[in-house]
Write an enzyme that holds these catalytic residues in place. Structure first.
Site, PDB file in Angstrom:
ATOM      1  N   SER A 156       0.767  -1.374  -0.228  1.00 61.97           N
ATOM      2  CA  SER A 156      -0.115   0.027  -0.072  1.00 61.97           C
ATOM      3  C   SER A 156       0.841   1.167   0.148  1.00 61.97           C
ATOM      4  CB  SER A 156      -0.774   0.156   1.273  1.00 61.97           C
ATOM      5  OG  SER A 156      -1.320   1.268   1.523  1.00 61.97           O
ATOM      6  N   TYR A 169      -2.671  -1.147  10.654  1.00 61.18           N
ATOM      7  CA  TYR A 169      -2.610  -1.393   9.149  1.00 61.18           C
ATOM      8  C   TYR A 169      -1.253  -0.710   8.605  1.00 61.18           C
ATOM      9  CZ  TYR A 169      -4.156  -1.111   4.192  1.00 61.18           C
ATOM     10  OH  TYR A 169      -4.199  -1.226   2.820  1.00 61.18           O
TER      11      TYR A 169
HETATM   12  P1  NAD Z   1     -11.032  -6.254  -0.002  1.00 60.59           P
HETATM   13  O1  NAD Z   1     -11.781  -6.144   1.201  1.00 60.59           O
HETATM   14  O2  NAD Z   1     -12.217  -6.120  -1.240  1.00 60.59           O
HETATM   15  O3  NAD Z   1     -10.197  -7.620  -0.244  1.00 60.59           O
HETATM   16  C1  NAD Z   1      -9.649  -8.065   0.822  1.00 60.59           C
HETATM   17  C2  NAD Z   1      -9.569  -9.466   0.449  1.00 60.59           C
HETATM   18  O4  NAD Z   1      -8.735 -10.040   1.734  1.00 60.59           O
HETATM   19  C3  NAD Z   1     -10.918 -10.255   0.388  1.00 60.59           C
HETATM   20  O5  NAD Z   1     -11.023 -10.869  -0.627  1.00 60.59           O
HETATM   21  C4  NAD Z   1     -10.944 -10.674   1.752  1.00 60.59           C
HETATM   22  O6  NAD Z   1     -11.937 -12.046   1.622  1.00 60.59           O
HETATM   23  C5  NAD Z   1      -9.415 -11.504   1.900  1.00 60.59           C
HETATM   24  N1  NAD Z   1      -9.101 -11.707   3.384  1.00 60.59           N
HETATM   25  C6  NAD Z   1      -9.344 -11.244   4.544  1.00 60.59           C
HETATM   26  N2  NAD Z   1      -9.066 -11.813   5.510  1.00 60.59           N
HETATM   27  C7  NAD Z   1      -8.473 -13.153   4.918  1.00 60.59           C
HETATM   28  C8  NAD Z   1      -8.088 -14.072   5.385  1.00 60.59           C
HETATM   29  N3  NAD Z   1      -7.733 -14.190   6.869  1.00 60.59           N
HETATM   30  N4  NAD Z   1      -7.631 -15.091   4.579  1.00 60.59           N
HETATM   31  C9  NAD Z   1      -7.792 -14.996   3.468  1.00 60.59           C
HETATM   32  N5  NAD Z   1      -8.212 -13.958   2.671  1.00 60.59           N
HETATM   33  C10 NAD Z   1      -8.699 -12.837   3.525  1.00 60.59           C
HETATM   34  O7  NAD Z   1     -10.224  -4.903  -0.340  1.00 60.59           O
HETATM   35  P2  NAD Z   1      -8.958  -4.652  -1.487  1.00 60.59           P
HETATM   36  O8  NAD Z   1      -8.812  -3.292  -1.399  1.00 60.59           O
HETATM   37  O9  NAD Z   1      -9.095  -5.559  -2.570  1.00 60.59           O
HETATM   38  O10 NAD Z   1      -7.692  -5.226  -0.673  1.00 60.59           O
HETATM   39  C11 NAD Z   1      -6.679  -6.291  -1.099  1.00 60.59           C
HETATM   40  C12 NAD Z   1      -5.394  -5.654  -0.655  1.00 60.59           C
HETATM   41  O11 NAD Z   1      -4.931  -4.524  -1.349  1.00 60.59           O
HETATM   42  C13 NAD Z   1      -5.201  -5.710   0.648  1.00 60.59           C
HETATM   43  O12 NAD Z   1      -3.903  -6.180   1.057  1.00 60.59           O
HETATM   44  C14 NAD Z   1      -5.218  -3.991   0.849  1.00 60.59           C
HETATM   45  O13 NAD Z   1      -4.551  -3.619   2.186  1.00 60.59           O
HETATM   46  C15 NAD Z   1      -4.461  -3.528  -0.305  1.00 60.59           C
HETATM   47  N6  NAD Z   1      -4.772  -2.071  -0.532  1.00 60.59           N
HETATM   48  C16 NAD Z   1      -6.067  -1.794  -1.023  1.00 60.59           C
HETATM   49  C17 NAD Z   1      -6.175  -0.323  -1.258  1.00 60.59           C
HETATM   50  C18 NAD Z   1      -7.299  -0.073  -1.725  1.00 60.59           C
HETATM   51  O14 NAD Z   1      -7.617   1.386  -1.837  1.00 60.59           O
HETATM   52  N7  NAD Z   1      -8.353  -0.619  -1.992  1.00 60.59           N
HETATM   53  C19 NAD Z   1      -5.015   0.319  -1.337  1.00 60.59           C
HETATM   54  C20 NAD Z   1      -3.665  -0.136  -0.854  1.00 60.59           C
HETATM   55  C21 NAD Z   1      -3.506  -1.450  -0.689  1.00 60.59           C
END
Ligand code: NAD
Length: 271
Positions: A156, A169
């Site tokens: 991130s 986080y």
């Molecule tokens: P999201 O909530 O759609 O996806 C997160 C995923 O992780 C979900 O599919 C969830 O089921 C899975 N997950 C949660 N706990 C879990 C576990 N214990 N075991 C297996 N899977 C698990 O959100 P997202 O935005 O798609 O996030 C995906 C990644 O991207 C994360 O690591 C997040 O920190 C990172 N990220 C997202 C953003 C953003 O703006 N959306 C920005 C920076 C980083």
């Protein structure tokens, strides 16, 4: 064998964790479109994961949905065993699962701390380790890819930008930066490339609450010089490049895909 430019991941097996929604879902779609066989990990949401696997198969690709909680060692080992039993090996890991459990620092409970570190950091360690073990066991397959294996961690912008109200986080992503770099340093001599993607604001369920009113969206856009919130497909394209031989000389880096968020737009006009 040189892969066709449109299918740079042909004959490769990829595992994407947390692929039942958001960025992981978009990455799984992009890897499949690039020719990879995709294993779609989910923790609780079987239905969207199974539907995505079916959609990939309907388009002539190959996919499998596998349940595992990435913070649990036994689950992760069971998931890798299932992948290797079904497809023989693995070439690409996109370790994407991540959660937020936000609280003001003074109110944050140790449960909130452990939960986020457990998924976002320990989960990365467990998945990276099992993937690396399989890459080393299998050894090089130069006909398939120049690298013996590729690991891509979903980090991130908060691996470098401090984030009040989200210290668990931010600590998990800051920790992931040196986890990724240290593993990259250790595994480069074995032909394994390890990199991270650092998304900025991507429209997914994780940040729905931070952008669900017009004013919140306007405030968020002030942080993004490029003027739009990202989509999972933006990250999918970066993942395909980092997984392909096009990036073969790249290891130990975080590629930020953030519309310029890390350019600190608050300083425009002298801050
Ligand atoms: P999201 O909530 O759609 O996806 C997160 C995923 O992780 C979900 O599919 C969830 O089921 C899975 N997950 C949660 N706990 C879990 C576990 N214990 N075991 C297996 N899977 C698990 O959100 P997202 O935005 O798609 O996030 C995906 C990644 O991207 C994360 O690591 C997040 O920190 C990172 N990220 C997202 C953003 C953003 O703006 N959306 C920005 C920076 C980083």
């Amino acid at each position: 064998m040189t892969q066709p430019a449109s299918l740079p991941l042909q004959h490769q097996i990829a595992l994407v964790t947390g692929a039942s929604s958001g960025i992981g879902y978009g990455v799984a779609e992009a890897l499949a479109a690039a020719g990879a066989t995709v294993v779609i990990n989910y923790n609780r949401e079987a239905e969207p994961a199974e539907k995505l696997a079916q959609a990939i198969r309907d388009k002539g690709g190959e996919a499998l949905a596998v349940q595992a909680d990435v913070s649990q060692e036994a689950d992760v080992q069971r998931m890798f065993k299932a992948v290797i039993e079904k497809y023989g090996t693995l070439h690409i890991l996109v370790s994407n699962s991540g959660i937020q459990q936000d609280a003001a620092f003074l109110d944050m409970t140790v449960e909130q701390w452990h939960k986020v570190i457990g998924v976002n950091l320990t989960g990365q360690f467990l998945c990276m380790r099992e993937a690396a073990r399989e890459f080393v066991r299998r050894g090089p397959q130069p006909d398939i890819s120049r690298a013996t294996g590729k690991i891509i961690c979903m980090s991130s912008v908060h691996e470098v930008i401090p984030w009040a109200g989200h210290v668990n986080y931010a600590a998990s992503k800051g920790g992931l930066m040196l986890l990724m770099k240290s593993v990259a340093q250790e595994l480069a001599p074995k032909g394994i490339r390890v990199n991270s993607i650092g998304p900025g604001a991507i429209a997914t369920p994780i940040n729905l609450e931070a952008r669900d009113t017009p004013q919140e969206e306007k405030d968020l856009l002030k942080l993004i010089p490029y003027g739009r919130i990202g989509e999972p497909a933006d990250i999918g394209k970066v993942a395909v490049w980092l997984a392909s031989d096009e990036s073969d000389y790249v290891t130990g880096h975080t590629l930020f895909a953030d519309g310029g968020m890390l350019l600190y737009p608050g300083f425009v006009g002298n801050g």
